[in-house]
Design a protein around this motif. Structure first.
Motif, PDB file in Angstrom:
ATOM      1  N   ARG A 360       0.837  -1.209   0.000  1.00 33.70           N
ATOM      2  CA  ARG A 360       0.000   0.000   0.000  1.00 33.70           C
ATOM      3  C   ARG A 360       0.868   1.255   0.000  1.00 33.70           C
ATOM      4  N   LEU A 361       1.943   1.234   0.782  1.00 34.02           N
ATOM      5  CA  LEU A 361       2.841   2.385   0.845  1.00 34.02           C
ATOM      6  C   LEU A 361       3.486   2.650  -0.509  1.00 34.02           C
ATOM      7  N   GLU A 362       3.890   1.551  -1.170  1.00 33.79           N
ATOM      8  CA  GLU A 362       4.521   1.669  -2.485  1.00 33.79           C
ATOM      9  C   GLU A 362       3.556   2.314  -3.481  1.00 33.79           C
ATOM     10  N   VAL A 363       2.292   1.863  -3.446  1.00 31.67           N
ATOM     11  CA  VAL A 363       1.290   2.397  -4.367  1.00 31.67           C
ATOM     12  C   VAL A 363       1.044   3.878  -4.097  1.00 31.67           C
ATOM     13  N   LEU A 364       0.914   4.223  -2.829  1.00 31.09           N
ATOM     14  CA  LEU A 364       0.660   5.619  -2.485  1.00 31.09           C
ATOM     15  C   LEU A 364       1.819   6.514  -2.917  1.00 31.09           C
ATOM     16  N   LYS A 365       3.046   6.031  -2.729  1.00 31.87           N
ATOM     17  CA  LYS A 365       4.219   6.810  -3.127  1.00 31.87           C
ATOM     18  C   LYS A 365       4.239   7.053  -4.631  1.00 31.87           C
ATOM     19  N   VAL A 366       3.897   5.998  -5.377  1.00 31.86           N
ATOM     20  CA  VAL A 366       3.959   6.089  -6.840  1.00 31.86           C
ATOM     21  C   VAL A 366       2.760   6.850  -7.393  1.00 31.86           C
TER      22      VAL A 366
END
Length: 786
Positions: A360-366
């Motif tokens: 989820r963190l990766e998606v939000l960052k991207v």
């Protein structure tokens, strides 16, 4: 001769192309802080007549001494770095020589010669021949500090066989990695499970697994493709020895235009909507313009709306989009996923959605920064949308005049970069903003179906033009007006001449350029005694009757319905108008391409260059015109292939698929056994337009065959777009392989009151011209009669 030997830190971007795949990647990783053993690259210019020149040898000795200063009793690995090695198309892994554990200058010099001469070996020639690569290899040589490996291994960031991204897959041996390559030692297998890299494997490597996962995930993201990574553990430290693309998971070869995005991994590709707009095989130029459109608005990496390319045909990567939504919203994603299935249809029974487990963190960052930016663009485009669309014809006319007046390549490039390209990309934002208005119809359709059933819901939504005109109906109504003297031929071409069956393929002329097109449509309309106004009146009568039934059953919801229909009508009008005006601008880009072909002297061959290559050609920089013949061959090969399935999951080989007599047209799933298409007496699709009619089938594979369609026959096609619209009034009903409830065929058929079943998947293979069928458009079913 100054650029003969460069250490990893000194290898500039200008010299990277001369350092070969391995040397370039090692230098790149070294400079970005990855744990790469220090070393240097001997460039091809160091060799003269098969020997190292004196200057180069002196530079090599100095570089060796620099490494030895920090590493007592250093040993070195001498490895090949051919300019064709470790590329997306071919790895050449193990084909060139490698010499390990060399120490003295003399040994290193001999090792360099051994590696350099291996480019002439029989096995390299054989591998080059199989890969279709030029066999006269230029070669650089990497000299690198040898690490005394306790563990050596490889890691694939995706499964190289299935393309699955659920885990990174690796194996290792104790000692040197050569044992792994040669098979001299048994390998230990392990997995790094996404999204957090959970380790599943033997204990010996566990303490290094998390670090390897971090490096691998970072590399994959930076290089934008799955990677094959060589690594080693020495003195308790993890080192990266090489990274290259997984050659089995690449989207194709840009030089030759051999494109197949289904090879990029276990993903789900759909062309339900996009193939309707773009039924033709993309030329390289058109495809590259589509890629620019995707990059301008796309907020999901790897998700292509317009430019996913399977042998020149456009597909959308739906699984990437669903994966990102699921990872970000978790249990709250059901509504978003339902919206996707409403737009693109349900998956076939037994087929599952391959999800890529993002954190989820990766998606939000991207996603978050790009979503914010895209939302701003869309919001900006939504302001005064109607007014902006009305200004498009005049702006396009001025741009065309400007292109005509241009005399030099430099001026044409300036016009493209400063005027046409920015306006074109802004128009794409407007088209996106207008398309969003169609969600009103999807929501209303679901509610109406609950209240009055599929058929009456379909009929009530069949009058979306209201008191105005839908842009998609304009071309067919316009022909009727020309016949009756209510519109001149010049006015018709000015309003609708940019629209056509091939409007999204820039290498094909549009009706505005074809002086005979309009006359043929007029003659055919008169010959077939087409009565468009009569069809519209008949449909309106059906609409009024269905609406009256609703009012009798739900008197308290009459005002609600009026309000919702007004919103839906506005949404449909803006979506159709937005699409039409975007196409108008899209066709101006064709005028730019033709002018570029004229000024550069390559004519229509310009359509076999990508837009960045056209820019280079206009600016006088290095051009890729030498690749045009190979691209033409593949383009023509793609054009004669049969239409592909609407839904494709996993690696799809169209040549093998076409050989299979039991192949399905509706879907292909590499993860499932082949199941022959149902031979029952019914075809199922989506309820496109209400009505039930019996008639004789006429299968057409392009709109140019329209004169074969006899009045009252049932038109069956793979897909239809606005170029097919003049044929609709002749047809008793419409059946398509590809389509969705909001597709062109469904909308136009509803407005004209012609029964339609869309998205059947395999109607063109199950039916043949002359078959008798019953089309039940209200329920999305076709009954095949004996």
């Amino acid at each position: 001769m100054a650029n003969m030997v460069k250490n990893f830190k000194e290898l500039t971007p200008e010299l990277q192309a001369l350092a070969g795949g391995k040397g370039c990647m090692l230098a790149r990783m070294y400079k970005k802080g990855y744990p790469v053993p220090e070393g240097f690259v001997v460039l091809p210019s160091a060799f003269q007549e098969e020997k190292l020149n004196n200057g180069a040898w002196n530079e090599i000795r100095a570089s060796l001494d620099a490494v030895r200063k920090n590493n007592i009793e250093a040993l070195f690995a001498v490895r090949s770095s051919a300019l064709s090695e470790d590329s997306v198309q071919a790895s050449f892994a193990g084909e060139f020589e490698t010499v390990l554990n060399v120490e003295t200058d003399k040994e290193i010099q001999e090792a360099i010669y051994t590696v350099f001469r291996s480019r002439e070996s029989e096995r390299v020639r054989a591998y080059s021949s199989v890969q279709g690569i030029e066999q006269a290899h230029q070669i650089a040589v990497v000299v690198q500090l040898m690490v005394k490996s306790e563990l050596s291994g490889v890691l694939f960031t995706a499964d190289p066989i299935t393309g699955s991204y659920t885990s990174m897959i690796g194996n290792y041996v104790h000692g040197l990695g050569e044992q792994l390559v040669s098979g001299e030692a048994n390998a230990y297998e392990f997995k790094l499970i996404r999204p957090k890299g959970k380790y599943d494997g033997p204990d010996a490597f566990q303490k290094y697994a998390s670090k390897l996962y971090q490096y691998a995930a970072r590399l994959e993201k930076e290089l934008n493709s799955p990677q094959d990574i060589e690594w080693a553990v020495a003195d308790g430290k993890l080192y990266l020895l090489q990274a290259r693309p997984i050659t089995t998971l690449t989207g194709g070869n840009l030089d030759t235009y051999e494109m197949n995005y289904s090879f990029m991994g276990d993903e789900l590709w759909i062309n339900t909507n996009v193939a309707e707009a773009i039924p033709d095989v993309y030329s390289p130029f058109t495809w590259s313009i589509g890629r620019q459109l995707d990059e301008s608005l796309n907020f999901i990496p790897g998700y292509y709306i317009f430019s996913g390319n399977i042998c020149g045909r456009p597909y959308m990567n739906i699984s990437r989009r669903v994966s990102m939504i699921t990872s970000m919203l978790g249990k709250y994603s059901k509504g978003a996923l339902k919206l996707i299935t409403d737009m693109y249809g349900e998956l076939p029974d037994g087929m599952s959605m391959p999800l890529r487990p993002f954190s989820r963190l990766e998606v939000l960052k991207v996603m978050l920064p790009v979503v914010v930016s895209a939302s701003k663009s869309t919001l900006e485009a939504s302001k005064n949308l109607s007014q902006s669309l009305k200004q498009t014809p005049e702006r396009c006319s001025k741009l065309r005049e400007g292109i005509t007046r241009v005399k030099t390549k430099e001026d044409l490039l300036s016009l493209w970069k400063e005027e046409l390209q920015p306006y074109f990309l802004k128009a794409w934002s407007r088209a996106g903003a207008s398309a969003l208005k169609m969600t009103n119809i999807t929501t209303l359709d679901k509610k109406l179906t609950e209240l009055v059933g599929t058929e009456d819901s379909n009929i009530i939504l069949s009058n979306l033009r209201g008191n105005s005109e839908l842009a998609s109906l304009g071309p067919v109504i316009g022909i009727s007006k020309v016949i009756k003297g209510q519109m001149s031929r010049e006015e018709y071409l000015r309003n609708y001449g940019h629209r056509g069956a091939h409007e999204y393929e820039m290498s094909i002329p549009d009706p505005m350029e074809d002086t005979e097109w309009l006359e043929k449509q007029i003659e055919e309309s008169i010959r077939s005694n087409i009565d468009v106004e009569g069809l519209l009146k008949k449909q309106h009568t059906q609409y009024e009757a269905a609406k009256m039934r609703f009012e009798e059953n739900y008197p308290n919801k009459v005002r609600w319905l009026e309000k919702q229909l007004k919103k839906a009508s506005e949404g449909a009008r803006l979506r159709e108008e937005g699409r039409s005006e975007f196409v108008r601008i899209f066709r101006v880009v064709r005028a730019f391409a033709l002018k570029a072909g004229e000024l550069t002297g390559i004519g229509n061959d310009i359509f076999f260059l990508y837009i960045d290559e056209v820019e280079d050609l206009l600016s006088g920089r290095a051009s890729k015109v030498t690749h045009i013949p190979a691209r033409k061959v593949n383009f023509e090969k793609y054009k004669v292939m049969p239409p592909f399935p609407s839904i494709i999951r996993g690696r799809f080989n169209p040549i093998e698929w076409a050989k299979d007599p039991n192949r399905r047209m509706d879907y292909y799933d590499a993860s499932m056994p082949i199941v022959s298409a149902d031979n029952s007496k019914t075809l199922s699709g989506y309820a496109g337009a209400a009505g039930r009619i019996e008639g004789i089938v006429r299968i057409l594979f392009n709109s140019e065959e329209g004169d074969k369609l006899l009045p009252g026959e049932i038109l069956v096609a793979v897909t239809t777009n606005i170029g097919w619209t003049p044929l609709f009034p002749k047809a008793a009903a419409i059946i398509t392989d590809i389509g969705a409830p909001l597709s062109h065929a469904a909308i136009v058929a509803r407005e004209l009151g012609i029964p339609a079943v869309v998205g059947c998947g395999n109607a063109t293979t199950r039916l043949k011209t002359g078959d008798r069928v019953i089309v039940d458009g209200g329920h999305g079913v076709v009954h095949i009669l004996d």
